[in-house]
Design a protein around this motif. Structure first.
Motif, PDB file in Angstrom:
ATOM      1  N   ASP A  65      33.340  68.012  88.792  1.00  0.00           N
ATOM      2  CA  ASP A  65      33.680  66.638  88.422  1.00  0.00           C
ATOM      3  C   ASP A  65      33.896  65.781  89.665  1.00  0.00           C
ATOM      4  OD1 ASP A  65      33.465  66.911  85.675  1.00  0.00           O
ATOM      5  OD2 ASP A  65      35.570  67.454  85.406  1.00  0.00           O
TER       6      ASP A  65
ATOM      7  N   ARG B  50      34.926  57.078  80.776  1.00  0.00           N
ATOM      8  CA  ARG B  50      34.327  58.326  81.264  1.00  0.00           C
ATOM      9  C   ARG B  50      34.938  58.759  82.604  1.00  0.00           C
ATOM     10  NH1 ARG B  50      29.498  58.637  82.662  1.00  0.00           N
ATOM     11  NH2 ARG B  50      29.005  56.463  83.030  1.00  0.00           N
TER      12      ARG B  50
ATOM     13  N   LEU C 177      36.945  62.300  83.211  1.00  0.00           N
ATOM     14  CA  LEU C 177      36.527  63.271  84.226  1.00  0.00           C
ATOM     15  C   LEU C 177      37.629  63.539  85.234  1.00  0.00           C
ATOM     16  CD1 LEU C 177      32.840  62.155  84.877  1.00  0.00           C
ATOM     17  CD2 LEU C 177      33.630  64.153  83.601  1.00  0.00           C
TER      18      LEU C 177
ATOM     19  N   ARG D 175      39.993  65.856  83.467  1.00  0.00           N
ATOM     20  CA  ARG D 175      39.405  67.172  83.221  1.00  0.00           C
ATOM     21  C   ARG D 175      39.399  68.023  84.486  1.00  0.00           C
ATOM     22  NH1 ARG D 175      33.375  67.668  80.953  1.00  0.00           N
ATOM     23  NH2 ARG D 175      32.844  67.135  83.092  1.00  0.00           N
TER      24      ARG D 175
ATOM     25  N   GLY E 269      31.443  62.842  80.922  1.00  0.00           N
ATOM     26  CA  GLY E 269      32.759  62.331  80.573  1.00  0.00           C
ATOM     27  C   GLY E 269      32.815  61.564  79.266  1.00  0.00           C
TER      28      GLY E 269
END
Length: 182
Positions: free
Chosen positions: A129, A117, A121, A124, A13
């Motif tokens: 993840d 991070r 994540l 994303r 991340g």
């Protein structure tokens, strides 16, 4: 001109894939180490969950040495037409040693805070993840366990990605690579 392999390292991340994608749009070849593990998982009919991929990564390293994932991408690097190949997701110095047998290697570490991070994540949302902070912490521990801290510590350059825009992050990495090519 010989190939330059630019290895992106950093905790999950931190922005490695963002840089790799942006640099690919600037004409560099980009190879994702996680994709190599995901391909191997598919070959073995494993569901690409974080837990399965993590276990597979550890299994590959146990059976084939700490540079095992780098071995999976060697042919892609050698066959690349690009003078610069970006490797997204180097996790150990053993992987770097495998790549140094192919071409010149530079290591670029991407740092970002834990909260930054985790937020990256979550947005994303790739199949592996983490969905919560516990899974996130487990993944961080696994990454540290395979030696990512040493790769980060030995980086030729480091980018701090806490307050950069995507463009600034990509441009900073691109400028560093241009400096290395001189």
């Amino acid at each position: 001109m010989p190939k330059l392999i630019v290895c992106l390292t950093g905790m999950p991340g931190a922005g490695k894939s963002t840089i790799a994608s942006g640099l690919q749009q600037k004409g560099f070849t980009s190879i994702n180490m996680g994709d190599a593990v995901r391909s191997e998982a598919k070959r073995r009919n494993l569901e690409p969950t974080g837990q399965n991929l993590g276990r597979l990564m550890l299994d590959l390293r146990e059976k084939n040495g700490q540079g095992a994932v780098a071995e999976l991408i060697k042919d892609q690097i050698i066959n690349s037409k690009s003078d610069v190949v970006i490797i997204d997701g180097v996790r150990s110095n053993a992987e770097i040693e495998v790549l140094k047998k192919i071409a010149t290697v530079k290591l670029l570490a991407i740092h970002a805070s834990t909260n930054t991070r985790f937020n990256f994540l979550t947005v994303r949302a790739r199949s592996d993840d983490p969905h919560d902070r516990t899974m996130f912490d487990e993944r961080d521990s696994r990454e540290i366990g395979v030696g990512i801290s040493a790769s980060i510590a030995l980086a030729d350059e480091t980018i701090s990605n806490n307050n950069l825009t995507v463009s600034e992050l990509i441009d900073t990495a691109y400028d560093l690579i241009q400096k290395w090519l001189k």
